[in-house]
Design a protein around this motif. Structure first.
Motif, PDB file in Angstrom:
ATOM      1  N   PHE A  17     -36.958 -18.434 -16.031  1.00 30.46           N
ATOM      2  CA  PHE A  17     -37.130 -18.502 -17.586  1.00 30.46           C
ATOM      3  C   PHE A  17     -38.328 -19.722 -17.640  1.00 30.46           C
ATOM      4  CE2 PHE A  17     -33.356 -16.440 -16.907  1.00 30.46           C
ATOM      5  CZ  PHE A  17     -33.438 -15.306 -17.685  1.00 30.46           C
ATOM      6  N   GLU A  74     -31.705 -21.107 -15.527  1.00 29.89           N
ATOM      7  CA  GLU A  74     -30.981 -20.775 -16.688  1.00 29.89           C
ATOM      8  C   GLU A  74     -31.801 -20.458 -17.839  1.00 29.89           C
ATOM      9  OE1 GLU A  74     -27.960 -19.953 -16.318  1.00 29.89           O
ATOM     10  OE2 GLU A  74     -27.921 -20.617 -14.143  1.00 29.89           O
ATOM     11  N   ARG A  75     -31.498 -19.264 -18.502  1.00 35.26           N
ATOM     12  CA  ARG A  75     -32.307 -18.840 -19.845  1.00 35.26           C
ATOM     13  C   ARG A  75     -31.777 -20.011 -20.824  1.00 35.26           C
ATOM     14  NH1 ARG A  75     -33.911 -13.948 -21.889  1.00 35.26           N
ATOM     15  NH2 ARG A  75     -33.976 -13.885 -24.191  1.00 35.26           N
ATOM     16  N   GLN A  79     -34.424 -22.041 -23.315  1.00 28.15           N
ATOM     17  CA  GLN A  79     -34.312 -22.087 -24.517  1.00 28.15           C
ATOM     18  C   GLN A  79     -33.998 -23.471 -25.410  1.00 28.15           C
ATOM     19  OE1 GLN A  79     -30.991 -19.332 -24.714  1.00 28.15           O
ATOM     20  NE2 GLN A  79     -32.096 -17.840 -25.637  1.00 28.15           N
ATOM     21  N   LEU A  92     -40.242 -17.570 -25.396  1.00 26.93           N
ATOM     22  CA  LEU A  92     -39.609 -17.579 -24.087  1.00 26.93           C
ATOM     23  C   LEU A  92     -40.042 -16.482 -22.998  1.00 26.93           C
ATOM     24  CD1 LEU A  92     -37.048 -18.679 -22.625  1.00 26.93           C
ATOM     25  CD2 LEU A  92     -35.671 -16.818 -23.886  1.00 26.93           C
ATOM     26  N   ASP A  94     -39.449 -14.275 -19.488  1.00 29.70           N
ATOM     27  CA  ASP A  94     -38.546 -13.920 -18.523  1.00 29.70           C
ATOM     28  C   ASP A  94     -39.507 -13.508 -17.535  1.00 29.70           C
ATOM     29  OD1 ASP A  94     -36.971 -12.688 -16.713  1.00 29.70           O
ATOM     30  OD2 ASP A  94     -35.920 -11.275 -18.178  1.00 29.70           O
TER      31      ASP A  94
END
Length: 226
Positions: A17, A74-75, A79, A92, A94
């Motif tokens: 991410f 990690e997302r 964020q 954001l 992916d």
């Protein structure tokens, strides 16, 4: 003797991410992204290859250089970057890590990537975003975009979320962040109040209304006398 990290041979490409600013070409025919730090001056497409931002001839990612795309594992870590003032208008991403990469504790530095999903947050006013509109800055030949609701788009250059995905191509999916259309709770009625408390609140509100009406009557009376 120099220790070398073990070579990885994953059965599937790793994922990660990152955050980036969506951009639209000057003629409105292409869409892409631009980074928020190193290499931010070079917009890239949904599928893109990294190059050395320092102009060196080696392939990215070189071990003794900072070049290459960057992402985190990690997302939630990505964020968290959206909380800073400079990155509030970013989206954001992916992504799928393609080609050679170097693994770090928190993420990857790598040679090639595919952006699978771009998640757009709410408009700056807090309303649900329906478009990506001119953010007021950009790169040569590219306009930076930011999430905008129907009321805030106005006359700015803008594209819908679906149109941005179509212009970017390569199967990009553009999604809204969960909770993008938020409802504001009434601060005057806290949760957990019983009937007596609600009656008291109503009486207080009525008393305030009576006071405002009396003040308004005095002001209107004074204007009439003049």
């Amino acid at each position: 003797m120099r220790l070398r990290l073990p070579e990885e041979r994953p059965t599937e490409p790793p994922t990660g991410f990152k955050i980036a600013h969506p951009v639209l070409s000057q003629d409105g025919s292409r869409a892409g992204f631009t980074g928020v730090s190193l290499g931010g001056a070079l917009p890239y497409g949904v599928v893109a290859d990294a190059s050395c931002v320092y102009g060196r001839r080696h392939r990215a990612p070189a071990r003794r250089c900072d070049c290459g795309f960057h992402c985190v594992h990690e997302r939630t870590a990505a964020q968290a970057l959206l909380c800073t003032a400079a990155h509030r208008e970013a989206v954001l991403l992916d992504i799928t890590v393609l080609g050679p990469y170097i693994r770090f504790e928190r993420g990857f530095r790598y040679a090639r990537q595919r952006v699978r999903t771009a998640t757009v947050g709410p408009c700056a006013c807090g309303a649900r975003a329906v478009a990506l509109a001119d953010a007021g800055w950009g790169r040569p030949g590219w306009r930076a975009l930011a999430a905008a609701c129907a009321g805030c788009v106005r006359g700015r250059t803008s594209v819908s979320l679906a149109a941005f995905a179509r212009l970017a191509g390569d199967g990009l999916r553009v999604a809204e962040a969960s909770g993008g259309a938020t409802a504001t709770a009434d601060p005057g009625l806290p949760e957990g109040l019983g009937v007596p408390e609600l009656v008291a609140e109503a009486a207080l509100l009525q008393a305030r209304l009576d006071w405002f009406q009396s003040r308004l009557a005095r002001l209107e009376g004074g204007t009439a006398q003049q």
